[in-house]
Design a protein around this motif. Structure first.
Motif, PDB file in Angstrom:
ATOM      1  N   SER A   1       8.736 -60.912   5.978  1.00 37.56           N
ATOM      2  CA  SER A   1       8.543 -59.499   6.315  1.00 37.56           C
ATOM      3  C   SER A   1       7.968 -59.352   7.725  1.00 37.56           C
ATOM      4  O   SER A   1       8.214 -58.353   8.398  1.00 37.56           O
ATOM      5  CB  SER A   1       7.618 -58.843   5.294  1.00 37.56           C
ATOM      6  OG  SER A   1       6.389 -59.531   5.245  1.00 37.56           O
TER       7      SER A   1
ATOM      8  N   ALA B   1      10.996 -59.927  10.033  1.00 38.82           N
ATOM      9  CA  ALA B   1      11.869 -58.752   9.914  1.00 38.82           C
ATOM     10  C   ALA B   1      11.214 -57.561  10.609  1.00 38.82           C
ATOM     11  O   ALA B   1      11.895 -56.743  11.245  1.00 38.82           O
ATOM     12  CB  ALA B   1      12.150 -58.448   8.447  1.00 38.82           C
ATOM     13  N   GLY B   2       9.890 -57.474  10.515  1.00 36.53           N
ATOM     14  CA  GLY B   2       9.163 -56.406  11.213  1.00 36.53           C
ATOM     15  C   GLY B   2       9.350 -56.502  12.728  1.00 36.53           C
ATOM     16  O   GLY B   2       9.593 -55.500  13.398  1.00 36.53           O
TER      17      GLY B   2
ATOM     18  N   ILE C   1      12.595 -54.995  13.631  1.00 30.83           N
ATOM     19  CA  ILE C   1      12.642 -53.526  13.683  1.00 30.83           C
ATOM     20  C   ILE C   1      12.046 -53.052  15.005  1.00 30.83           C
ATOM     21  O   ILE C   1      12.567 -52.143  15.646  1.00 30.83           O
ATOM     22  CB  ILE C   1      11.868 -52.885  12.513  1.00 30.83           C
ATOM     23  CG1 ILE C   1      12.347 -53.445  11.176  1.00 30.83           C
ATOM     24  CG2 ILE C   1      12.065 -51.367  12.521  1.00 30.83           C
ATOM     25  CD1 ILE C   1      11.683 -52.791   9.980  1.00 30.83           C
TER      26      ILE C   1
ATOM     27  N   TRP D   1       4.731 -52.909  12.017  1.00 31.88           N
ATOM     28  CA  TRP D   1       6.174 -53.061  11.781  1.00 31.88           C
ATOM     29  C   TRP D   1       6.457 -53.860  10.519  1.00 31.88           C
ATOM     30  O   TRP D   1       7.477 -53.649   9.855  1.00 31.88           O
ATOM     31  CB  TRP D   1       6.850 -53.679  13.011  1.00 31.88           C
ATOM     32  CG  TRP D   1       6.785 -52.730  14.177  1.00 31.88           C
ATOM     33  CD1 TRP D   1       5.919 -52.777  15.234  1.00 31.88           C
ATOM     34  CD2 TRP D   1       7.573 -51.535  14.369  1.00 31.88           C
ATOM     35  NE1 TRP D   1       6.134 -51.705  16.068  1.00 31.88           N
ATOM     36  CE2 TRP D   1       7.139 -50.928  15.570  1.00 31.88           C
ATOM     37  CE3 TRP D   1       8.610 -50.931  13.644  1.00 31.88           C
ATOM     38  CZ2 TRP D   1       7.701 -49.746  16.068  1.00 31.88           C
ATOM     39  CZ3 TRP D   1       9.168 -49.756  14.145  1.00 31.88           C
ATOM     40  CH2 TRP D   1       8.721 -49.171  15.329  1.00 31.88           C
ATOM     41  N   THR D   2       5.543 -54.775  10.174  1.00 30.37           N
ATOM     42  CA  THR D   2       5.685 -55.491   8.896  1.00 30.37           C
ATOM     43  C   THR D   2       5.573 -54.486   7.749  1.00 30.37           C
ATOM     44  O   THR D   2       6.341 -54.531   6.780  1.00 30.37           O
ATOM     45  CB  THR D   2       4.570 -56.557   8.753  1.00 30.37           C
ATOM     46  OG1 THR D   2       4.628 -57.422   9.880  1.00 30.37           O
ATOM     47  CG2 THR D   2       4.710 -57.363   7.495  1.00 30.37           C
TER      48      THR D   2
ATOM     49  N   PHE E   1       8.757 -52.574   7.332  1.00 24.25           N
ATOM     50  CA  PHE E   1       9.794 -53.340   6.644  1.00 24.25           C
ATOM     51  C   PHE E   1       9.489 -53.451   5.146  1.00 24.25           C
ATOM     52  O   PHE E   1      10.373 -53.294   4.303  1.00 24.25           O
ATOM     53  CB  PHE E   1       9.961 -54.739   7.258  1.00 24.25           C
ATOM     54  CG  PHE E   1      11.032 -55.527   6.578  1.00 24.25           C
ATOM     55  CD1 PHE E   1      12.363 -55.246   6.814  1.00 24.25           C
ATOM     56  CD2 PHE E   1      10.715 -56.512   5.657  1.00 24.25           C
ATOM     57  CE1 PHE E   1      13.375 -55.938   6.152  1.00 24.25           C
ATOM     58  CE2 PHE E   1      11.715 -57.215   4.995  1.00 24.25           C
ATOM     59  CZ  PHE E   1      13.046 -56.925   5.250  1.00 24.25           C
TER      60      PHE E   1
ATOM     61  N   THR F   1      11.664 -52.287   1.787  1.00 20.45           N
ATOM     62  CA  THR F   1      11.975 -53.211   0.692  1.00 20.45           C
ATOM     63  C   THR F   1      11.501 -52.636  -0.643  1.00 20.45           C
ATOM     64  O   THR F   1      12.240 -52.630  -1.633  1.00 20.45           O
ATOM     65  CB  THR F   1      11.296 -54.583   0.951  1.00 20.45           C
ATOM     66  OG1 THR F   1      11.681 -55.036   2.245  1.00 20.45           O
ATOM     67  CG2 THR F   1      11.686 -55.608  -0.081  1.00 20.45           C
TER      68      THR F   1
ATOM     69  N   ILE G   1      18.231 -56.509  10.772  1.00 21.95           N
ATOM     70  CA  ILE G   1      17.428 -55.708   9.837  1.00 21.95           C
ATOM     71  C   ILE G   1      18.141 -55.556   8.492  1.00 21.95           C
ATOM     72  O   ILE G   1      17.548 -55.778   7.434  1.00 21.95           O
ATOM     73  CB  ILE G   1      17.117 -54.312  10.426  1.00 21.95           C
ATOM     74  CG1 ILE G   1      16.273 -54.449  11.701  1.00 21.95           C
ATOM     75  CG2 ILE G   1      16.372 -53.443   9.404  1.00 21.95           C
ATOM     76  CD1 ILE G   1      16.164 -53.160  12.494  1.00 21.95           C
TER      77      ILE G   1
ATOM     78  N   SER H   1      18.181 -58.793   6.626  1.00 22.45           N
ATOM     79  CA  SER H   1      16.866 -59.136   6.071  1.00 22.45           C
ATOM     80  C   SER H   1      16.562 -58.309   4.831  1.00 22.45           C
ATOM     81  O   SER H   1      15.994 -58.811   3.867  1.00 22.45           O
ATOM     82  CB  SER H   1      15.749 -58.836   7.077  1.00 22.45           C
ATOM     83  OG  SER H   1      16.017 -59.425   8.292  1.00 22.45           O
ATOM     84  N   LEU H   2      16.941 -57.040   4.889  1.00 24.77           N
ATOM     85  CA  LEU H   2      16.611 -56.154   3.772  1.00 24.77           C
ATOM     86  C   LEU H   2      17.352 -56.564   2.494  1.00 24.77           C
ATOM     87  O   LEU H   2      16.766 -56.583   1.405  1.00 24.77           O
ATOM     88  CB  LEU H   2      16.956 -54.706   4.154  1.00 24.77           C
ATOM     89  CG  LEU H   2      16.498 -53.643   3.177  1.00 24.77           C
ATOM     90  CD1 LEU H   2      14.973 -53.621   3.069  1.00 24.77           C
ATOM     91  CD2 LEU H   2      16.996 -52.263   3.607  1.00 24.77           C
TER      92      LEU H   2
END
Ligand code: PHE
Length: 445
Positions: free
Chosen positions: A103, A106-107, A110, A146-147, A150, A154, A312, A315-316
């Motif tokens: 996460s 992934a953050g 973003i 940003w984490t 994300f 989720t 993104i 990852s999602l």
């Protein structure tokens, strides 16, 4: 309440593919392959995928479909009164560890996407891309924010449930992702100097096979990239009913997922070489090297927007499968609602993510394993140890606890000419290879 189910078999296949294709293929593969010599690593990784990954994918899904329960519950149900269920905890723990750092990365994506949308990263920022990355990741709360964004996405998807949440976004995003990656790959190949990158990726330098650490790295990458050993595929399989046949579906997921991994390599390495960058630049490869490259490309800003958007969504569709593993488990044992469980588990993972994120800033001196920071240490434990251990126990379970008839029947392999081969792989070959690699990594052989 009745257990949730996929709407269609295609929905299941896309969800499983969505779980497989993610940061593992793009961010993780790029630096693990870069650090381990490229071509020889790719080859070894592909051998492990075909020899162990695809057969174990069928094994894992078959356990879930047969038991109709979560990672721990499935073992309890199929082997009541035995300690087999303990192996399910490898999965629950690795879900917390992996999504904890996943996460964070992934953050970052973003944030990068945002910087490309506003145009700020179209050209090199004042501090350079490396400087901007450093400034951002060492900041006390920017990356944490940003984490959180994300994790919120989720949680939101998993709250929607198997059908309206997970299946829905996979049906929406997977076709888009496939198109974007293929277009980017063609674009990357068309760059001057791309050949060097393709050579690095596809032309094995056999001497890298002499480095003992390449074997565990390739095994871990095979498990990570096919989402194996955590119970994500087991849990997804548990939302299937008997009439959905498994061998074709899992072979399809394995092969298409692996092609995505290779395509992502084709997106990244030609670009890296076309601009004369060292492929062994580690986890920051995607976040420092690529923006530097995009800047010199025609329409590079647009490529940046599209590339980070792809990361993104990839990852999602993976993170939801990780959150679903402990969510399904806690929902069952505590009889909590999906809503409460998802939020509680998601927030706990976010808290782990805060530690990972601080590991780049104020806690950069914290090196749990060797000189690895918090993220790299968690990745090593979860991906290279817990996932293969989880996979090993599932293989031993189906190979040795079940009778041959039960194993073949559970996987719909009774009438298949490949049934015998699959069974031998699950019973002997996969466990032996995994154990040998562990022993070798421990320096015992
Ligand atoms: N396969 C995912 C990826 O490549 C990561 C993942 C690992 C997902 C384990 C679920 C379980 O990004």
């Amino acid at each position: 309440m009745a257990r949730e189910k996929w709407g269609t078999r295609l929905g299941f296949m896309l969800a499983a593919l969505g779980s497989a294709v993610g940061l593992g293929n793009i961010w993780r593969f790029a630096f693990v392959a870069g650090n381990n010599g490229g071509g020889a690593f790719l080859l070894l990784y592909l051998v492990f995928i075909l020899l162990i990954g695809v057969p174990l994918l069928l094994t894992e899904v078959s356990i879930g479909r047969k038991a109709q329960s979560d990672v721990v519950g499935s073992f309890k149900k199929l082997a009541p009164g035995t300690p087999w269920f303990l192996s399910g905890f490898f999965g629950v723990i690795s879900a917390f560890l992996i999504l904890g750092f996943y996460s964070v990365v992934a953050g970052w994506s973003i944030y990068y996407f945002w910087k490309y949308i506003t145009g700020e990263f179209f050209t090199q920022p004042a501090a350079g891309y490396a400087g901007a990355f450093g400034e951002f990741t060492t900041h006390a709360w920017h990356p944490v924010f940003w984490t959180a964004v994300f994790m919120a996405f989720t949680i939101f998807v998993v709250l929607g449930g198997v059908n309206k949440g997970i299946e829905f976004i996979n049906k929406l995003f997977m076709p888009i992702l496939a198109i974007i990656l293929i277009v980017l790959a063609f674009y990357s190949i068309s760059l001057d100097g791309a050949m060097e990158g393709l050579k690095f990726l596809f032309y094995p330098d056999w001497s890298s096979l002499r480095d003992p650490s390449i074997y565990l790295a390739a095994l871990g990458q095979a498990f990570f990239s096919l989402s194996l050993g955590m119970g994500a595929m087991l849990t997804y399989g548990s939302y299937l009913s008997e009439e959905n046949k498994l061998p074709g579906a899992t072979l399809g997921i394995g092969l298409v997922g692996t092609s995505f991994a290779v395509i992502s390599g084709v997106v990244i390495f030609p670009a890296v070489f076309a601009f004369g960058i060292d492929p062994a630049s580690g986890p920051k490869l995607v976040f420092i090297t690529l923006p530097g490259i995009f800047q010199h490309m025609p329409l590079g800003g647009v490529v940046g927007i599209v590339f980070f958007f792809a990361i993104i969504i990839a990852s999602l569709t993976s993170s939801v499968s990780m959150l679903e593993v402990p969510t399904a488990y806690f929902m069952r044992i505590f009889k909590w609602s999906r809503k409460f469980t998802t939020i509680l588990v998601g927030i706990t993972m976010f808290v782990i993510g805060i530690a990972v994120s601080l590991g780049f800033g104020v806690w950069s001196g914290v090196t749990p394993i060797g000189n690895n920071n918090i993220l790299d240490s968690m990745d090593f434990i979860a991906s290279n140890i817990l996932l293969p251990m989880g996979g090993l126990s599932m293989a031993l379970f189906v190979g040795w606890y079940f009778t041959k008839e039960q194993a073949l029947q559970g996987a719909d392999m009774t009438d298949s000419i490949f049934g015998g081969i699959w069974y031998k792989v699950v019973k002997y070959i996969a466990p032996i290879v995994i154990i040998l690699i562990f022993l070798q990594a421990l320096g015992i052989i």
